[in-house]
Design a protein around this motif. Structure first.
Motif, PDB file in Angstrom:
ATOM      1  N   LEU A 203       0.864  -1.180   0.000  1.00 29.10           N
ATOM      2  CA  LEU A 203       0.000   0.000   0.000  1.00 29.10           C
ATOM      3  C   LEU A 203       0.896   1.223   0.000  1.00 29.10           C
ATOM      4  O   LEU A 203       2.058   1.147   0.393  1.00 29.10           O
ATOM      5  CB  LEU A 203      -0.845   0.031   1.271  1.00 29.10           C
ATOM      6  N   ASP A 204       0.349   2.346  -0.429  1.00 32.39           N
ATOM      7  CA  ASP A 204       1.044   3.624  -0.287  1.00 32.39           C
ATOM      8  C   ASP A 204       0.953   3.981   1.204  1.00 32.39           C
ATOM      9  O   ASP A 204      -0.069   4.472   1.682  1.00 32.39           O
ATOM     10  CB  ASP A 204       0.337   4.673  -1.155  1.00 32.39           C
ATOM     11  N   MET A 205       2.001   3.671   1.954  1.00 30.99           N
ATOM     12  CA  MET A 205       1.925   3.827   3.411  1.00 30.99           C
ATOM     13  C   MET A 205       1.725   5.278   3.825  1.00 30.99           C
ATOM     14  O   MET A 205       0.993   5.566   4.773  1.00 30.99           O
ATOM     15  CB  MET A 205       3.186   3.260   4.083  1.00 30.99           C
ATOM     16  N   LYS A 206       2.382   6.189   3.126  1.00 27.60           N
ATOM     17  CA  LYS A 206       2.254   7.600   3.511  1.00 27.60           C
ATOM     18  C   LYS A 206       0.800   8.055   3.376  1.00 27.60           C
ATOM     19  O   LYS A 206       0.226   8.628   4.307  1.00 27.60           O
ATOM     20  CB  LYS A 206       3.169   8.452   2.631  1.00 27.60           C
ATOM     21  N   ALA A 207       0.197   7.766   2.228  1.00 24.86           N
ATOM     22  CA  ALA A 207      -1.191   8.197   1.990  1.00 24.86           C
ATOM     23  C   ALA A 207      -2.155   7.454   2.914  1.00 24.86           C
ATOM     24  O   ALA A 207      -3.089   8.041   3.466  1.00 24.86           O
ATOM     25  CB  ALA A 207      -1.572   7.959   0.531  1.00 24.86           C
ATOM     26  N   THR A 208      -1.927   6.179   3.106  1.00 28.34           N
ATOM     27  CA  THR A 208      -2.842   5.370   3.917  1.00 28.34           C
ATOM     28  C   THR A 208      -2.833   5.816   5.374  1.00 28.34           C
ATOM     29  O   THR A 208      -3.883   5.985   6.004  1.00 28.34           O
ATOM     30  CB  THR A 208      -2.430   3.872   3.834  1.00 28.34           C
ATOM     31  N   LEU A 209      -1.628   6.039   5.906  1.00 29.75           N
ATOM     32  CA  LEU A 209      -1.536   6.412   7.320  1.00 29.75           C
ATOM     33  C   LEU A 209      -2.024   7.834   7.561  1.00 29.75           C
ATOM     34  O   LEU A 209      -2.593   8.143   8.612  1.00 29.75           O
ATOM     35  CB  LEU A 209      -0.111   6.226   7.814  1.00 29.75           C
ATOM     36  N   LYS A 210      -1.819   8.695   6.563  1.00 33.80           N
ATOM     37  CA  LYS A 210      -2.314  10.063   6.690  1.00 33.80           C
ATOM     38  C   LYS A 210      -3.843  10.044   6.750  1.00 33.80           C
ATOM     39  O   LYS A 210      -4.459  10.722   7.577  1.00 33.80           O
ATOM     40  CB  LYS A 210      -1.830  10.881   5.493  1.00 33.80           C
ATOM     41  N   GLU A 211      -4.452   9.226   5.896  1.00 32.69           N
ATOM     42  CA  GLU A 211      -5.906   9.132   5.859  1.00 32.69           C
ATOM     43  C   GLU A 211      -6.439   8.485   7.142  1.00 32.69           C
ATOM     44  O   GLU A 211      -7.451   8.914   7.701  1.00 32.69           O
ATOM     45  CB  GLU A 211      -6.335   8.321   4.632  1.00 32.69           C
ATOM     46  N   LEU A 212      -5.732   7.486   7.632  1.00 37.29           N
ATOM     47  CA  LEU A 212      -6.180   6.812   8.863  1.00 37.29           C
ATOM     48  C   LEU A 212      -6.120   7.769  10.055  1.00 37.29           C
ATOM     49  O   LEU A 212      -7.022   7.795  10.904  1.00 37.29           O
ATOM     50  CB  LEU A 212      -5.333   5.563   9.124  1.00 37.29           C
ATOM     51  N   SER A 213      -5.065   8.561  10.105  1.00 40.34           N
ATOM     52  CA  SER A 213      -4.929   9.542  11.178  1.00 40.34           C
ATOM     53  C   SER A 213      -6.092  10.532  11.156  1.00 40.34           C
ATOM     54  O   SER A 213      -6.654  10.907  12.191  1.00 40.34           O
ATOM     55  CB  SER A 213      -3.574  10.246  11.018  1.00 40.34           C
ATOM     56  N   PHE A 214      -6.492  10.928   9.953  1.00 38.78           N
ATOM     57  CA  PHE A 214      -7.609  11.858   9.797  1.00 38.78           C
ATOM     58  C   PHE A 214      -8.929  11.218  10.231  1.00 38.78           C
ATOM     59  O   PHE A 214      -9.694  11.787  11.011  1.00 38.78           O
ATOM     60  CB  PHE A 214      -7.681  12.312   8.334  1.00 38.78           C
ATOM     61  N   GLN A 215      -9.194  10.019   9.732  1.00 42.84           N
ATOM     62  CA  GLN A 215     -10.486   9.370  10.007  1.00 42.84           C
ATOM     63  C   GLN A 215     -10.589   8.935  11.475  1.00 42.84           C
ATOM     64  O   GLN A 215     -11.613   9.153  12.126  1.00 42.84           O
ATOM     65  CB  GLN A 215     -10.663   8.138   9.096  1.00 42.84           C
TER      66      GLN A 215
END
Ligand code: MN
Length: 204
Positions: free
Chosen positions: A60-72
């Motif tokens: 997965l694109d870890m940067k994008a995924t973790l940024k989105e998870l942090s937001f949600q």
């Protein structure tokens, strides 16, 4: 191994019309049932995406995924704190008591000064975000956080005692673009007993 847990949308601790006239039933239904629910679903979808990728061994694109998870996930946590630091005006104490009253007086000089600083922080949060009263365990001092979105400007490990949501979706139906009017209303429905319980649970 037991099943992995997901996030769940908590029920409100009062009726949808219980915060009127400060927050209308329509505003609260939309905010809780649609907006908060969307963060719960969003966070769970990312956990699911991570699980699936791990199962099949894909990247997965870890940067994008973790940024989105942090937001949600941040959205879910903050909304959960928000609902439970509000109470119907008839039930809500006008001012803090107990340890909370003491630490606010010591830090800010007076409750009025705290309200002024907190309101100014909430009124000036850029774009969508929150103001939070938090507790710094290193200094034993309460601190105000001005959180952008759900996850920017958060002090790590500072325990949150109280939040106010200043995303437009929190007040637009009731107050249109007038965030200061919503903040004025907010002070009538803060559950100071709950905020004090959160503090006392930390400093006990
Ligand atoms: Mn919100």
């Amino acid at each position: 191994m037991s099943e992995k847990k997901l996030y769940t949308l908590p029920e409100l601790p009062y009726a949808y019309n219980a915060l009127e006239p400060f927050i209308s039933e329509a505003q609260l239904r939309l905010h809780h049932d649609k907006h908060h629910a969307a963060y719960v679903n969003g966070a769970n979808a990312i956990l699911d995406r991570l699980d699936k990728a791990r199962q099949v061994g894909s990247d997965l694109d870890m940067k994008a995924t973790l940024k989105e998870l942090s937001f949600q996930a941040g959205g879910h946590v903050l909304h959960s704190l928000f609902w439970s630091n509000l109470a119907p005006a008839a039930k809500a104490a006008k001012e803090p008591s107990g340890a909370l009253a003491d630490v606010l007086k010591k830090e800010f000089g007076s409750f009025e000064r705290f309200k002024k600083e907190f309101t100014a922080a909430a009124a000036s949060t850029e774009g969508s975000g929150w103001a939070a009263l938090a507790w710094c365990g290193m200094t034993g001092r309460p601190m105000i956080m001005q959180i952008e979105k759900h996850n920017v400007n958060v002090y790590p490990m500072f325990r949150i005692l109280m939040v106010v949501d200043v995303w437009e979706h929190a007040y637009y139906l009731d107050y249109k673009n007038e965030r200061p009017k919503f903040l004025e209303a907010f002070w009538n429905i803060v559950d100071w007993d709950e905020v004090n319980r959160r503090l006392e649970a930390i400093i006990k």
